[in-house]
Motif scaffolding. Structure first.
Motif, PDB file in Angstrom:
ATOM      1  N   THR A 125       0.847  -1.185   0.000  1.00  0.00           N
ATOM      2  CA  THR A 125       0.000   0.000   0.000  1.00  0.00           C
ATOM      3  C   THR A 125       0.888   1.243   0.000  1.00  0.00           C
ATOM      4  O   THR A 125       1.943   1.269   0.625  1.00  0.00           O
ATOM      5  N   ILE A 126       0.450   2.270  -0.695  1.00  0.00           N
ATOM      6  CA  ILE A 126       1.193   3.523  -0.790  1.00  0.00           C
ATOM      7  C   ILE A 126       0.437   4.607  -0.027  1.00  0.00           C
ATOM      8  O   ILE A 126      -0.790   4.710  -0.123  1.00  0.00           O
ATOM      9  N   TYR A 142      -2.726  10.654   2.483  1.00  0.00           N
ATOM     10  CA  TYR A 142      -3.598  10.120   1.439  1.00  0.00           C
ATOM     11  C   TYR A 142      -3.155   8.680   1.163  1.00  0.00           C
ATOM     12  O   TYR A 142      -2.011   8.445   0.768  1.00  0.00           O
ATOM     13  N   ARG A 143      -4.064   7.730   1.346  1.00  0.00           N
ATOM     14  CA  ARG A 143      -3.729   6.319   1.182  1.00  0.00           C
ATOM     15  C   ARG A 143      -4.185   5.843  -0.196  1.00  0.00           C
ATOM     16  O   ARG A 143      -5.288   6.154  -0.640  1.00  0.00           O
ATOM     17  N   VAL A 144      -3.303   5.101  -0.857  1.00  0.00           N
ATOM     18  CA  VAL A 144      -3.613   4.538  -2.169  1.00  0.00           C
ATOM     19  C   VAL A 144      -3.594   3.017  -2.021  1.00  0.00           C
ATOM     20  O   VAL A 144      -2.533   2.416  -1.860  1.00  0.00           O
ATOM     21  N   ALA A 145      -4.765   2.414  -2.069  1.00  0.00           N
ATOM     22  CA  ALA A 145      -4.851   0.971  -1.899  1.00  0.00           C
ATOM     23  C   ALA A 145      -4.513   0.262  -3.205  1.00  0.00           C
ATOM     24  O   ALA A 145      -4.485   0.869  -4.289  1.00  0.00           O
ATOM     25  N   GLU A 146      -4.270  -1.021  -3.104  1.00  0.00           N
ATOM     26  CA  GLU A 146      -3.913  -1.822  -4.270  1.00  0.00           C
ATOM     27  C   GLU A 146      -4.996  -1.687  -5.343  1.00  0.00           C
ATOM     28  O   GLU A 146      -6.186  -1.807  -5.072  1.00  0.00           O
ATOM     29  N   THR A 173      -4.044  10.996  -8.294  1.00  0.00           N
ATOM     30  CA  THR A 173      -3.506  12.079  -9.109  1.00  0.00           C
ATOM     31  C   THR A 173      -3.150  13.250  -8.196  1.00  0.00           C
ATOM     32  O   THR A 173      -3.772  13.464  -7.155  1.00  0.00           O
ATOM     33  N   ILE A 174      -2.134  14.012  -8.621  1.00  0.00           N
ATOM     34  CA  ILE A 174      -1.615  15.138  -7.846  1.00  0.00           C
ATOM     35  C   ILE A 174      -1.561  16.351  -8.754  1.00  0.00           C
ATOM     36  O   ILE A 174      -1.048  16.273  -9.876  1.00  0.00           O
ATOM     37  N   GLY A 175      -2.082  17.477  -8.296  1.00  0.00           N
ATOM     38  CA  GLY A 175      -2.062  18.675  -9.117  1.00  0.00           C
ATOM     39  C   GLY A 175      -2.960  19.763  -8.558  1.00  0.00           C
ATOM     40  O   GLY A 175      -3.232  19.816  -7.350  1.00  0.00           O
ATOM     41  N   ARG A 176      -3.442  20.633  -9.443  1.00  0.00           N
ATOM     42  CA  ARG A 176      -4.270  21.773  -9.030  1.00  0.00           C
ATOM     43  C   ARG A 176      -5.739  21.382  -8.876  1.00  0.00           C
ATOM     44  O   ARG A 176      -6.451  21.935  -8.048  1.00  0.00           O
ATOM     45  N   GLU A 177      -6.181  20.442  -9.701  1.00  0.00           N
ATOM     46  CA  GLU A 177      -7.544  19.911  -9.600  1.00  0.00           C
ATOM     47  C   GLU A 177      -7.441  18.395  -9.704  1.00  0.00           C
ATOM     48  O   GLU A 177      -7.682  17.812 -10.755  1.00  0.00           O
ATOM     49  N   VAL A 214       6.267  10.117  -0.303  1.00  0.00           N
ATOM     50  CA  VAL A 214       5.506   8.923  -0.639  1.00  0.00           C
ATOM     51  C   VAL A 214       6.073   7.764   0.169  1.00  0.00           C
ATOM     52  O   VAL A 214       7.279   7.504   0.130  1.00  0.00           O
ATOM     53  N   HIS A 215       5.226   7.066   0.884  1.00  0.00           N
ATOM     54  CA  HIS A 215       5.657   5.994   1.776  1.00  0.00           C
ATOM     55  C   HIS A 215       5.087   4.659   1.302  1.00  0.00           C
ATOM     56  O   HIS A 215       3.885   4.553   1.042  1.00  0.00           O
ATOM     57  N   ALA A 216       5.952   3.669   1.208  1.00  0.00           N
ATOM     58  CA  ALA A 216       5.546   2.320   0.818  1.00  0.00           C
ATOM     59  C   ALA A 216       5.473   1.438   2.055  1.00  0.00           C
ATOM     60  O   ALA A 216       6.394   1.419   2.877  1.00  0.00           O
ATOM     61  N   GLU A 217       4.370   0.725   2.179  1.00  0.00           N
ATOM     62  CA  GLU A 217       4.177  -0.144   3.339  1.00  0.00           C
ATOM     63  C   GLU A 217       5.167  -1.307   3.351  1.00  0.00           C
ATOM     64  O   GLU A 217       5.723  -1.671   4.377  1.00  0.00           O
TER      65      GLU A 217
END
Length: 236
Positions: free
Chosen positions: A4-5, A14-18, A23-27, A105-108
């Motif tokens: 998991t990231i 912000y957690r990103v599951a498998e 997305t990262i930006g202005r919108e 960014v952190h990786a589990e």
């Protein structure tokens, strides 16, 4: 099984599951600054391809500096490029207009583990034998001060040349000359983004210089007291 990231920005996680994407930006899913027109609406994305997580630059103009969190590895992520997220912590920094942003960014369960030997500390010896004069270090500190004072992830503004020169008590002509010199030195050592073309230094070289210097540990918050000491000599 992919790890998991998690992404940390300004104290928010912000957690990103498998199987998910961020997305990262202005919108975007991670909206770093909706008031900066220089920032892409969607600039970066974190996506999983099979068992590997990737950071992808989906913008058209901006680039990002990527490090492994210790400064021992650094990469330049240009538009259209991607890089695997294989370390337990990956630092990401980028500049849009007058503002610099950095996040982690952190990786589990990272694919690679950093091994630090006590006789090989991260710092000046690790970043490639970059020998800075006292005045070159002061110049970088004057530009990097807002980011170093803040510490942690978030956003900061890189001072203009006039502001940094005033902070140092230097004439603007002296500051610009030394800025050209230090950018030339790092460009010859392979640091990307400091040159806009043959014989021409990049217009955003101050921001790129700060990105490289902070995340490769050329300067740190422990060096900031040097700015308050009188430095009248010209050592170049």
């Amino acid at each position: 099984m992919a790890s998991t990231i998690s992404v940390e920005f300004c104290g928010e996680w912000y957690r990103v599951a498998e199987g998910e994407e961020l997305t990262i930006g202005r919108e975007a899913d991670l909206n770093v600054d909706d008031d900066n027109p220089f920032l892409h609406r969607r600039f970066l994305t974190i996506v999983q391809v099979e068992s590997m997580w990737w950071l992808v630059n989906i913008g058209s103009r901006l680039s990002a500096t990527i490090t492994d969190g210790t400064g021992s590895m650094q990469a330049w992520l240009a538009p259209g490029a991607r890089i695997p997220l294989v370390f337990d912590e990956t630092k990401v920094v980028f500049t849009a207009g007058p503002t610099t942003y950095d996040l982690s960014v952190h990786a589990e369960s990272p694919d690679f583990e950093r091994v630090t030997h006590p006789d090989d500390p991260v710092g000046e010896t690790t970043v490639g034998s970059v020998q800075l004069t006292a005045s070159q270090k002061l110049l970088i500190l004057a530009l990097a001060e807002p980011m170093l004072v803040r510490e942690g992830s978030g956003m900061s503004s890189v001072p203009t040349s006039a502001q940094a020169a005033q902070r140092l008590g230097w004439p603007l002509t002296k500051f610009n000359r030394k800025l050209d010199n230090v950018c030339d030195k790092l460009d010859r050592l392979g640091v990307r983004g400091l040159r806009g073309g043959p014989g021409k230094l990049a217009s955003n070289r101050r921001a790129r210089l700060v990105e490289h210097a902070v995340f490769s540990r050329l300067v740190s918050s422990e060096d900031l007291p040097l700015l308050d000491q009188s430095q009248d000599e010209d050592d170049e």
